[in-house]
Design a protein around this motif. Sequence first.
Motif, mmCIF file in Angstrom:
data_model
loop_
_atom_site.group_PDB
_atom_site.id
_atom_site.type_symbol
_atom_site.label_atom_id
_atom_site.label_comp_id
_atom_site.label_asym_id
_atom_site.label_seq_id
_atom_site.Cartn_x
_atom_site.Cartn_y
_atom_site.Cartn_z
ATOM 1 N N ASP A 13 -40.279 3.028 13.937
ATOM 2 C CA ASP A 13 -38.716 2.802 13.870
ATOM 3 C C ASP A 13 -38.675 2.001 15.142
ATOM 4 N N GLU A 14 -39.541 1.101 15.725
ATOM 5 C CA GLU A 14 -39.064 0.316 17.047
ATOM 6 C C GLU A 14 -38.798 -0.933 16.452
ATOM 7 N N PRO A 15 -37.335 -1.400 16.533
ATOM 8 C CA PRO A 15 -36.722 -2.455 16.184
ATOM 9 C C PRO A 15 -37.503 -3.966 16.559
ATOM 10 N N SER A 16 -37.850 -3.811 17.888
ATOM 11 C CA SER A 16 -38.244 -4.891 18.507
ATOM 12 C C SER A 16 -39.692 -5.520 18.023
ATOM 13 N N HIS A 43 -30.312 -4.684 8.103
ATOM 14 C CA HIS A 43 -29.966 -3.657 7.306
ATOM 15 C C HIS A 43 -30.434 -2.226 7.978
ATOM 16 N N ARG A 44 -31.637 -2.396 8.404
ATOM 17 C CA ARG A 44 -32.313 -1.044 8.906
ATOM 18 C C ARG A 44 -31.788 -0.994 10.134
ATOM 19 N N ALA A 60 -31.746 -10.230 17.610
ATOM 20 C CA ALA A 60 -33.154 -10.333 18.381
ATOM 21 C C ALA A 60 -34.044 -11.137 17.525
ATOM 22 N N GLU A 61 -34.471 -10.738 16.208
ATOM 23 C CA GLU A 61 -35.447 -11.420 15.648
ATOM 24 C C GLU A 61 -35.189 -12.818 15.414
ATOM 25 N N LEU A 62 -34.057 -13.185 15.259
ATOM 26 C CA LEU A 62 -33.656 -14.841 15.512
ATOM 27 C C LEU A 62 -34.027 -15.502 16.710
ATOM 28 N N ALA A 63 -33.777 -14.754 17.793
ATOM 29 C CA ALA A 63 -34.173 -15.009 19.109
ATOM 30 C C ALA A 63 -35.656 -15.257 19.245
ATOM 31 N N VAL A 64 -36.472 -14.447 18.907
ATOM 32 C CA VAL A 64 -37.823 -14.744 19.030
ATOM 33 C C VAL A 64 -38.104 -15.831 18.000
ATOM 34 N N ALA A 65 -37.592 -16.212 16.996
ATOM 35 C CA ALA A 65 -37.838 -17.138 16.095
ATOM 36 C C ALA A 65 -37.720 -18.502 16.885
#
Length: 376
Positions: free
Chosen positions: A286-289, A332-333, A341-346
């Motif tokens: 359950d670690e989002p990053s 969602h999760r 944060a995910e888009l920042a990684v992209a």
Amino acid sequence: MRPSSILVLVAWLLQAGSTLGAERPGEGFDVTHYALALTPDIQNRTLSGREVITLRATKDRLRSLIFSGSALSIDSATLDGVPVVVETGEETLSIRLAEPLARGRAVRLELTYHGRPARGLSGSATSLYTSYFACDWMICAQETFGDKAAFSLALKVPVGIDTLSVGRRVARIRTSDGREIHRWTAPRPYSAYLFGFAVGRFARVEERVDARVRAARLVYLSDVADEGELRQRFAETGGIVRFFADKAGAPLPVAAYSQLLVEGREAQEAASYSVLGVEALPTRADEPSQNWAIAHELAHQWWGNLVTSATLKDFWLNEGVTTFMTAAWKEHRYGPAAYEAELAVARGRLEKARAAGFDKPLAWEGHRAAPSDRSS
């Protein structure tokens, strides 16, 4: 596919395609079926086998059949039972035809070979698995994404060795020499780069998930983790399947989806399973990053495997959509912050690509050198 590998992969394919001139692998014919019988050697990381390719000419007076090159040694080759000469080069494997084929003519090409693939075959002391470069361990055309073909594979292994391949295992036959033949068949035609297999002694966990009418069987395998760790690391898989099925408006495209856990940072989709490295998964599920690889490779079962870009120049669609769907699942999760944060990684990967000279149009047919920095 692991994001840090995408640019390297596309660069390699573009570089290969730019050097082939008029004779590109897959040009002038359409493969309808690949049927393989392979004997892999785990200890030596080699294989030997027989392959039957059924294909149809798509242009008049087809004079040669060009496939992607590899390090395999061809032992024999026949076309409709007649011996043919195979010419192997750095980038291609060519079969010159004694008589040209007319458009629409269907033929059967049979080859036997052996060798140690230069790429696309990895493993440990107790296992072997394939990863992306299918045409290094079989004969095919790597970059003809729009040419989908049926696939069947018979793996000859010692008794007690488990196998995994595309689709489902339809037979398990004991042989007179004390080994077994495991027969696998794909549920539908797929692009060649999605073919694969794994052999080894694997811990195994099975679960079922209901999503969008059809129930799916989820299988977790590993020779580096026990059943308890497999359950912990893949605890989110069922929820991800339900989310993607809802957003796609279609159930998981395969009746059984497997995830093979291996050492390292592997993150690679195949037609009905994925290979995932321990280092690509979070310590806590359950670690989002860190929790991206399971969702990204699973998303390819819809976007990339079921719906596939026709040519290499549109390959960004395979990865672009799955990158977005991974971010959507994270929202969602875990909530909006995880999505951002995910888009920042992209965006960070995009900046690295620009710094490496990859600031090109998404759909582009030019040549780009492979980047020196493979880090994500």
